[in-house]
Design a protein around this motif. Structure first.
Motif, mmCIF file in Angstrom:
data_model
loop_
_atom_site.group_PDB
_atom_site.id
_atom_site.type_symbol
_atom_site.label_atom_id
_atom_site.label_comp_id
_atom_site.label_asym_id
_atom_site.label_seq_id
_atom_site.Cartn_x
_atom_site.Cartn_y
_atom_site.Cartn_z
ATOM 1 N N ARG A 26 3.396 -0.251 -0.779
ATOM 2 C CA ARG A 26 4.563 0.548 -0.399
ATOM 3 C C ARG A 26 4.582 1.828 -1.226
ATOM 4 N N ASP A 27 5.081 2.901 -0.616
ATOM 5 C CA ASP A 27 5.102 4.216 -1.272
ATOM 6 C C ASP A 27 5.839 4.209 -2.593
ATOM 7 N N TYR A 28 6.801 3.312 -2.747
ATOM 8 C CA TYR A 28 7.618 3.282 -3.957
ATOM 9 C C TYR A 28 7.088 2.324 -5.018
ATOM 10 N N VAL A 29 6.026 1.571 -4.723
ATOM 11 C CA VAL A 29 5.436 0.633 -5.687
ATOM 12 C C VAL A 29 4.064 1.110 -6.159
ATOM 13 N N TYR A 30 3.234 1.541 -5.232
ATOM 14 C CA TYR A 30 1.852 1.875 -5.562
ATOM 15 C C TYR A 30 1.712 2.921 -6.675
ATOM 16 N N ILE A 41 10.648 8.359 -6.997
ATOM 17 C CA ILE A 41 11.702 8.530 -6.004
ATOM 18 C C ILE A 41 11.042 8.965 -4.703
ATOM 19 N N THR A 42 11.320 8.233 -3.630
ATOM 20 C CA THR A 42 10.715 8.556 -2.338
ATOM 21 C C THR A 42 11.456 9.692 -1.654
ATOM 22 N N GLU A 43 10.825 10.251 -0.666
ATOM 23 C CA GLU A 43 11.499 11.118 0.297
ATOM 24 C C GLU A 43 12.308 10.198 1.215
ATOM 25 N N GLY A 51 17.064 -0.522 8.702
ATOM 26 C CA GLY A 51 17.095 0.495 9.740
ATOM 27 C C GLY A 51 17.862 1.731 9.325
ATOM 28 N N ASN A 52 18.386 1.760 8.111
ATOM 29 C CA ASN A 52 19.109 2.916 7.600
ATOM 30 C C ASN A 52 18.139 3.933 7.013
ATOM 31 N N ILE A 53 18.537 5.197 6.985
ATOM 32 C CA ILE A 53 17.743 6.225 6.315
ATOM 33 C C ILE A 53 18.090 6.156 4.831
ATOM 34 N N VAL A 54 17.064 5.928 4.016
ATOM 35 C CA VAL A 54 17.261 5.687 2.589
ATOM 36 C C VAL A 54 16.254 6.476 1.762
ATOM 37 N N ILE A 55 16.528 6.551 0.475
ATOM 38 C CA ILE A 55 15.509 6.876 -0.514
ATOM 39 C C ILE A 55 15.407 5.647 -1.410
ATOM 40 N N PHE A 69 7.903 -5.556 -14.866
ATOM 41 C CA PHE A 69 8.520 -5.682 -13.561
ATOM 42 C C PHE A 69 8.805 -4.285 -13.025
ATOM 43 N N ILE A 70 8.948 -4.188 -11.708
ATOM 44 C CA ILE A 70 9.358 -2.936 -11.074
ATOM 45 C C ILE A 70 10.667 -3.202 -10.348
ATOM 46 N N LEU A 71 11.685 -2.447 -10.725
ATOM 47 C CA LEU A 71 12.980 -2.521 -10.062
ATOM 48 C C LEU A 71 13.006 -1.449 -8.984
ATOM 49 N N CYS A 72 13.325 -1.838 -7.748
ATOM 50 C CA CYS A 72 13.408 -0.905 -6.632
ATOM 51 C C CYS A 72 14.808 -0.989 -6.036
ATOM 52 N N VAL A 73 15.445 0.166 -5.895
ATOM 53 C CA VAL A 73 16.798 0.218 -5.342
ATOM 54 C C VAL A 73 16.821 1.257 -4.230
#
Length: 82
Positions: A26-30, A41-43, A51-55, A69-73
């Motif tokens: 995933r773009d936010y983990v790799y 921080i993703t685009e 299904g929501n638009i998120v970062i 660990f990697i925390l993703c929010v």
């Protein structure tokens, strides 16, 4: 883990990842796992979980046991502008 007020689009396309699913690519983990960054921080993108638009903001941290660990929010982009 979802906040109680997060709308989820009812569709077979949008489902949260199951426990233990490998999210390495995933773009936010790799970028973190590859050692390029300690946080990322993703685009804006459409979340496959809701299904929501998120970062997504990801952050590498070390537990007191020494394990990393990697925390993703995810943050809905519309909430960031309010």
């Amino acid at each position: 883990v979802f906040a109680e007020n997060i709308p989820v689009h009812k569709s077979p396309i949008f489902t949260p990842a199951s426990f233990g699913k490998n999210l390495l690519l995933r773009d936010y983990v790799y970028p973190i796992v590859s050692g390029l960054f300690e946080s990322f921080i993703t685009e804006p993108y459409v979340s496959l979980a809701t299904g929501n638009i998120v970062i997504t903001i990801s952050y590498l941290f070390q537990h007191k046991s020494g394990k990393n660990f990697i925390l993703c929010v995810d943050f809905k982009t519309e909430d960031l502008h309010n």
